[in-house]
Design an enzyme around this catalytic site. Structure first.
Site, PDB file in Angstrom:
ATOM      1  N   CYS A   1     -15.017   1.733   1.152  1.00  0.00           N
ATOM      2  CA  CYS A   1     -14.872   0.942   2.387  1.00  0.00           C
ATOM      3  C   CYS A   1     -16.150   0.903   3.210  1.00  0.00           C
ATOM      4  O   CYS A   1     -16.129   0.399   4.346  1.00  0.00           O
ATOM      5  CB  CYS A   1     -13.814   1.572   3.270  1.00  0.00           C
TER       6      CYS A   1
ATOM      7  N   CYS B   1      -3.315  -5.522   7.801  1.00  0.00           N
ATOM      8  CA  CYS B   1      -4.382  -4.655   7.273  1.00  0.00           C
ATOM      9  C   CYS B   1      -4.700  -4.954   5.815  1.00  0.00           C
ATOM     10  O   CYS B   1      -5.712  -4.501   5.285  1.00  0.00           O
ATOM     11  CB  CYS B   1      -4.010  -3.181   7.449  1.00  0.00           C
TER      12      CYS B   1
ATOM     13  N   CYS C   1      -8.543  -7.516   4.375  1.00  0.00           N
ATOM     14  CA  CYS C   1      -9.393  -6.664   3.539  1.00  0.00           C
ATOM     15  C   CYS C   1     -10.276  -7.512   2.605  1.00  0.00           C
ATOM     16  O   CYS C   1      -9.762  -8.354   1.858  1.00  0.00           O
ATOM     17  CB  CYS C   1      -8.523  -5.716   2.718  1.00  0.00           C
TER      18      CYS C   1
ATOM     19  N   ASP D   1       8.775   4.182  -5.762  1.00  0.00           N
ATOM     20  CA  ASP D   1       8.916   4.270  -4.311  1.00  0.00           C
ATOM     21  C   ASP D   1       9.792   5.416  -3.796  1.00  0.00           C
ATOM     22  O   ASP D   1       9.300   6.313  -3.120  1.00  0.00           O
ATOM     23  CB  ASP D   1       9.425   2.923  -3.764  1.00  0.00           C
TER      24      ASP D   1
HETATM   25  C1  B12 Z   1       6.808   6.224   3.520  1.00  0.00           C
HETATM   26  C2  B12 Z   1       6.185   4.975   2.960  1.00  0.00           C
HETATM   27  C3  B12 Z   1       5.837   3.961   3.850  1.00  0.00           C
HETATM   28  C4  B12 Z   1       5.832   4.189   5.363  1.00  0.00           C
HETATM   29  C5  B12 Z   1       4.573   4.996   5.733  1.00  0.00           C
HETATM   30  C6  B12 Z   1       3.280   4.437   5.084  1.00  0.00           C
HETATM   31  C7  B12 Z   1       2.101   5.406   4.956  1.00  0.00           C
HETATM   32  N1  B12 Z   1       0.896   4.855   4.934  1.00  0.00           N
HETATM   33  O1  B12 Z   1       2.290   6.611   4.856  1.00  0.00           O
HETATM   34  C8  B12 Z   1       5.855   2.719   5.890  1.00  0.00           C
HETATM   35  C9  B12 Z   1       7.313   2.278   6.069  1.00  0.00           C
HETATM   36  C10 B12 Z   1       5.115   2.468   7.205  1.00  0.00           C
HETATM   37  C11 B12 Z   1       5.248   1.986   4.697  1.00  0.00           C
HETATM   38  C12 B12 Z   1       4.582   0.781   4.792  1.00  0.00           C
HETATM   39  C13 B12 Z   1       4.031   0.114   3.708  1.00  0.00           C
HETATM   40  N2  B12 Z   1       4.187   0.429   2.417  1.00  0.00           N
HETATM   41 CO1  B12 Z   1       4.972   2.093   1.780  1.00  0.00          CO
HETATM   42  N3  B12 Z   1       5.551   3.735   1.019  1.00  0.00           N
HETATM   43  C14 B12 Z   1       5.953   4.845   1.566  1.00  0.00           C
HETATM   44  C15 B12 Z   1       6.208   5.919   0.475  1.00  0.00           C
HETATM   45  C16 B12 Z   1       7.706   6.004   0.206  1.00  0.00           C
HETATM   46  C17 B12 Z   1       5.623   7.301   0.811  1.00  0.00           C
HETATM   47  C18 B12 Z   1       4.185   7.256   1.353  1.00  0.00           C
HETATM   48  C19 B12 Z   1       3.711   8.581   1.846  1.00  0.00           C
HETATM   49  O2  B12 Z   1       3.867   9.586   1.170  1.00  0.00           O
HETATM   50  N4  B12 Z   1       3.122   8.603   3.046  1.00  0.00           N
HETATM   51  C20 B12 Z   1       2.505   9.781   3.612  1.00  0.00           C
HETATM   52  C21 B12 Z   1       0.992   9.644   3.474  1.00  0.00           C
HETATM   53  C22 B12 Z   1       0.295  10.866   4.049  1.00  0.00           C
HETATM   54  O3  B12 Z   1       0.768   9.575   2.075  1.00  0.00           O
HETATM   55  P1  B12 Z   1      -0.059   8.407   1.348  1.00  0.00           P
HETATM   56  O4  B12 Z   1      -0.310   7.273   2.247  1.00  0.00           O
HETATM   57  O5  B12 Z   1       0.601   8.104   0.036  1.00  0.00           O
HETATM   58  O6  B12 Z   1      -1.423   9.163   1.108  1.00  0.00           O
HETATM   59  C23 B12 Z   1      -1.652  10.043  -0.001  1.00  0.00           C
HETATM   60  C24 B12 Z   1      -2.933   9.720  -0.729  1.00  0.00           C
HETATM   61  O7  B12 Z   1      -3.224   8.362  -0.632  1.00  0.00           O
HETATM   62  C25 B12 Z   1      -3.931  10.611  -0.071  1.00  0.00           C
HETATM   63  N5  B12 Z   1      -4.725  10.032   1.030  1.00  0.00           N
HETATM   64  C26 B12 Z   1      -4.288   9.551   2.179  1.00  0.00           C
HETATM   65  N6  B12 Z   1      -5.310   9.138   2.944  1.00  0.00           N
HETATM   66  C27 B12 Z   1      -6.422   9.332   2.217  1.00  0.00           C
HETATM   67  C28 B12 Z   1      -7.740   9.075   2.530  1.00  0.00           C
HETATM   68  C29 B12 Z   1      -8.730   9.377   1.601  1.00  0.00           C
HETATM   69  C30 B12 Z   1     -10.133   9.065   1.923  1.00  0.00           C
HETATM   70  C31 B12 Z   1      -8.358   9.971   0.349  1.00  0.00           C
HETATM   71  C32 B12 Z   1      -9.373  10.287  -0.673  1.00  0.00           C
HETATM   72  C33 B12 Z   1      -7.017  10.232   0.066  1.00  0.00           C
HETATM   73  C34 B12 Z   1      -6.074   9.917   0.999  1.00  0.00           C
HETATM   74  O8  B12 Z   1      -3.222  11.717   0.447  1.00  0.00           O
HETATM   75  C35 B12 Z   1      -1.863  11.420   0.607  1.00  0.00           C
HETATM   76  C36 B12 Z   1      -1.041  12.494  -0.051  1.00  0.00           C
HETATM   77  O9  B12 Z   1      -1.178  12.435  -1.438  1.00  0.00           O
HETATM   78  C37 B12 Z   1       5.425   5.301  -0.750  1.00  0.00           C
HETATM   79  C38 B12 Z   1       6.028   5.595  -2.124  1.00  0.00           C
HETATM   80  C39 B12 Z   1       5.706   6.979  -2.627  1.00  0.00           C
HETATM   81  N7  B12 Z   1       6.674   7.628  -3.199  1.00  0.00           N
HETATM   82  O10 B12 Z   1       4.569   7.440  -2.513  1.00  0.00           O
HETATM   83  C40 B12 Z   1       5.404   3.768  -0.423  1.00  0.00           C
HETATM   84  C41 B12 Z   1       4.130   2.990  -0.753  1.00  0.00           C
HETATM   85  C42 B12 Z   1       2.962   3.823  -0.299  1.00  0.00           C
HETATM   86  N8  B12 Z   1       4.231   1.803   0.094  1.00  0.00           N
HETATM   87  C43 B12 Z   1       3.738   0.731  -0.422  1.00  0.00           C
HETATM   88  C44 B12 Z   1       3.621  -0.528   0.245  1.00  0.00           C
HETATM   89  C45 B12 Z   1       3.347  -1.728  -0.639  1.00  0.00           C
HETATM   90  C46 B12 Z   1       3.757  -0.608   1.623  1.00  0.00           C
HETATM   91  C47 B12 Z   1       3.422  -1.802   2.517  1.00  0.00           C
HETATM   92  C48 B12 Z   1       2.226  -2.634   2.096  1.00  0.00           C
HETATM   93  C49 B12 Z   1       4.671  -2.678   2.677  1.00  0.00           C
HETATM   94  C50 B12 Z   1       4.406  -4.145   2.909  1.00  0.00           C
HETATM   95  N9  B12 Z   1       4.492  -4.635   4.091  1.00  0.00           N
HETATM   96  O11 B12 Z   1       4.120  -4.857   1.977  1.00  0.00           O
HETATM   97  C51 B12 Z   1       3.168  -1.103   3.871  1.00  0.00           C
HETATM   98  C52 B12 Z   1       1.681  -0.681   4.001  1.00  0.00           C
HETATM   99  C53 B12 Z   1       1.351   0.153   5.194  1.00  0.00           C
HETATM  100  C54 B12 Z   1       0.068   0.944   4.972  1.00  0.00           C
HETATM  101  N10 B12 Z   1      -1.055   0.390   5.415  1.00  0.00           N
HETATM  102  O12 B12 Z   1       0.105   2.051   4.380  1.00  0.00           O
HETATM  103  C55 B12 Z   1       3.197   1.000  -1.821  1.00  0.00           C
HETATM  104  C56 B12 Z   1       1.671   1.094  -1.734  1.00  0.00           C
HETATM  105  C57 B12 Z   1       0.931   0.473  -2.893  1.00  0.00           C
HETATM  106  C58 B12 Z   1      -0.566   0.569  -2.677  1.00  0.00           C
HETATM  107  N11 B12 Z   1      -1.278  -0.368  -3.280  1.00  0.00           N
HETATM  108  O13 B12 Z   1      -1.062   1.462  -1.999  1.00  0.00           O
HETATM  109  C59 B12 Z   1       3.933   2.365  -2.190  1.00  0.00           C
HETATM  110  C60 B12 Z   1       3.149   3.269  -3.121  1.00  0.00           C
HETATM  111  C61 B12 Z   1       5.284   1.953  -2.844  1.00  0.00           C
HETATM  112  C62 B12 Z   1       5.132   1.432  -4.268  1.00  0.00           C
HETATM  113  N12 B12 Z   1       5.837   2.013  -5.224  1.00  0.00           N
HETATM  114  O14 B12 Z   1       4.406   0.507  -4.559  1.00  0.00           O
HETATM  115  N13 B12 Z   1       5.398   2.717   3.543  1.00  0.00           N
HETATM  116  S1  SF4 Z   2     -10.441  -3.861   5.454  1.00  0.00           S
HETATM  117 FE1  SF4 Z   2     -10.413  -3.062   3.340  1.00  0.00          FE
HETATM  118  S2  SF4 Z   2     -12.569  -2.591   2.872  1.00  0.00           S
HETATM  119 FE2  SF4 Z   2     -12.422  -2.852   5.106  1.00  0.00          FE
HETATM  120  S3  SF4 Z   2     -12.127  -0.778   5.875  1.00  0.00           S
HETATM  121 FE3  SF4 Z   2     -10.093  -1.651   5.620  1.00  0.00          FE
HETATM  122  S4  SF4 Z   2      -9.453  -1.048   3.576  1.00  0.00           S
HETATM  123 FE4  SF4 Z   2     -11.660  -0.721   3.670  1.00  0.00          FE
HETATM  124  S1  SF4 Z   3      -1.691  -3.736  10.180  1.00  0.00           S
HETATM  125 FE1  SF4 Z   3      -1.022  -2.347   8.543  1.00  0.00          FE
HETATM  126  S2  SF4 Z   3      -0.825  -0.343   9.516  1.00  0.00           S
HETATM  127 FE2  SF4 Z   3      -0.953  -1.852  11.169  1.00  0.00          FE
HETATM  128  S3  SF4 Z   3       1.156  -2.335  11.704  1.00  0.00           S
HETATM  129 FE3  SF4 Z   3       0.538  -3.833  10.136  1.00  0.00          FE
HETATM  130  S4  SF4 Z   3       1.090  -2.931   8.153  1.00  0.00           S
HETATM  131 FE4  SF4 Z   3       1.191  -1.289   9.693  1.00  0.00          FE
END
Ligand code: B12
Ligand code: SF4
Ligand code: SF4
Length: 318
Positions: A190, A246, A250, A135
């Site tokens: 999805c 969210c 799913c 994380d």
């Molecule tokens: C900052 C952060 C948050 C922020 C911002 C979340 C976000 N979506 O960006 C906040 C505080 C809101 C948050 C919330 C949550 N988080 Co958080 N968070 C992080 C953290 C530290 C960085 C994420 C990041 O870089 N965000 C910026 C965006 C742009 O990056 P990204 O979402 O990772 O996307 C990357 C790829 O997925 C890809 N990508 C993005 N979109 C798409 C779309 C397509 C089609 C494709 C091909 C690729 C792609 O490009 C991005 C760059 O590489 C990571 C840990 C880490 N070091 O990565 C944990 C992490 C992502 N979080 C995690 C979790 C569990 C959560 C929560 C579920 C917490 C909860 N309530 O249980 C929520 C989920 C919210 C959500 N729907 O995303 C897990 C996710 C595990 C998983 N199965 O995905 C992580 C990996 C921590 C861990 N070690 O497990 N989080």
């Molecule tokens: S609910 Fe799950 S399967 Fe449906 S669009 Fe969202 S991530 Fe994809």
């Molecule tokens: S549904 Fe998912 S993206 Fe929307 S507020 Fe809740 S955790 Fe964040």
């Protein structure tokens, strides 16, 4: 058995559900663009740490010199089904996101990854260089998990494994050891679904595919410091700590097994917490009650702020 199979075997023995290896090269250009656009658009809100160490986040070889491989592990955190309904209580209560009903996953996963690293060194030699990440280390965990073949990125922005769903914590060991990569195409996506977008209470899951973390309830109730503007506070509803709408809706989450790791402590009484009880907590009791919980991150004053918001929302909707 090969070194890689030995490591996989040990990973499962340590209680993880998923194992994969990704090449330690920069994340794909398309993903790097998603990330930099996300920062530029201001979607990181107050999370200033997301702007730091950008090069490390985009390339594991900057994080660890001469990195060759990223071992990615996953831990299923789907909560166990409630055996019976909790006793009825008229007292207003706030919801806790499923992940926060467990002990803090950071220390739990880190401890086991260090054990895995000791095991790797016992086989490959003590000179192996490595960095353990969970994380908070600047590494694009989801991007690495996709590359290692653990799943795909859903419209809810979660890494989704077709068998285990979205509730998977990720952890990594970045190492200079060269291991064969495990990635490959994932036969799931999805298509035809948008349930998560419709369920999101704040519009954090934007229809253009971007993620506005600044309005996500997780960010507001956990990361955000200070007074939450009323138009956003109203959308928090009765969510005291975190949000999982969210994930809950799913379809990939529908028939997933519950977390099978018996050592990962789960608190059955933390699905909902009495809001008046939170408001009457003192610092000492807060520290003692949530010492091993992710809830401690928000601090006592932050949790009280959330409790007041939930109470106002419950009263308003009654
Ligand atoms: C900052 C952060 C948050 C922020 C911002 C979340 C976000 N979506 O960006 C906040 C505080 C809101 C948050 C919330 C949550 N988080 Co958080 N968070 C992080 C953290 C530290 C960085 C994420 C990041 O870089 N965000 C910026 C965006 C742009 O990056 P990204 O979402 O990772 O996307 C990357 C790829 O997925 C890809 N990508 C993005 N979109 C798409 C779309 C397509 C089609 C494709 C091909 C690729 C792609 O490009 C991005 C760059 O590489 C990571 C840990 C880490 N070091 O990565 C944990 C992490 C992502 N979080 C995690 C979790 C569990 C959560 C929560 C579920 C917490 C909860 N309530 O249980 C929520 C989920 C919210 C959500 N729907 O995303 C897990 C996710 C595990 C998983 N199965 O995905 C992580 C990996 C921590 C861990 N070690 O497990 N989080
Ligand atoms: S609910 Fe799950 S399967 Fe449906 S669009 Fe969202 S991530 Fe994809
Ligand atoms: S549904 Fe998912 S993206 Fe929307 S507020 Fe809740 S955790 Fe964040």
């Amino acid at each position: 058995m090969s070194l890689s199979q030995d490591i996989k075997h040990k990973t499962i023995e340590l209680g993880f559900d998923l194992f994969g290896v990704a090449e330690a090269s920069p994340i794909d250009a398309e993903q790097a663009e998603i990330f930099t656009e996300w920062l530029k658009s201001g979607f990181a809100g107050q999370m200033a740490y997301m702007h730091r160490n950008l090069q490390k986040r985009l390339d594991p070889a900057v994080l660890l010199e001469n990195a060759q491989s990223v071992i990615v592990v996953g831990l299923n955190y789907t909560p166990p089904k409630q055996k019976s309904k909790p006793p009825y209580s008229a007292a207003p209560a706030g919801k806790i996101a499923g992940y926060a009903q467990y002990e803090d996953y950071h220390s739990f996963i880190k401890e086991r990854l260090y054990k895995l690293l000791d095991f790797i060194k016992s086989l490959a030699g003590p000179s192996v260089k490595a960095r353990v990440c969970v994380d908070s280390v600047p590494i694009a965990e989801r991007a690495m998990a996709v590359r290692a073949g653990l799943g795909f990125i859903g419209k809810n922005h979660m890494l989704i494994n077709p068998e285990l769903g979205c509730r998977i914590f990720l952890g990594e060991i970045v190492t200079d050891l060269k291991l064969p990569s495990t990635g490959g195409p994932i036969n799931a996506d999805c298509s035809g679904c948008r349930k998560c977008l419709d369920a999101c209470p704040t519009g954090a899951l934007r229809s253009d595919g971007q993620f506005d973390a600044g309005v996500c309830v997780n960010y507001l109730t956990i990361e955000y410091k200070g007074h939450i503007p009323p138009e956003l506070a109203g959308k928090i509803g009765d969510r005291l700590f975190g949000c999982e709408e969210c994930v809950d809706v799913c379809p990939y989450q529908k028939n997933t097994p519950a977390c099978g790791n018996r050592q990962f402590k789960f608190y059955r009484d933390r699905a909902r917490i009495d809001l008046q009880e939170i408001l009457s907590l003192d610092a000492e009791t807060f520290e003692a009650k949530f010492a091993d919980s992710p809830i401690k991150r928000v601090g006592l004053e932050g949790l009280k702020r959330n409790a007041r918001i939930c109470l106002a929302n419950i009263t308003h909707s009654a």
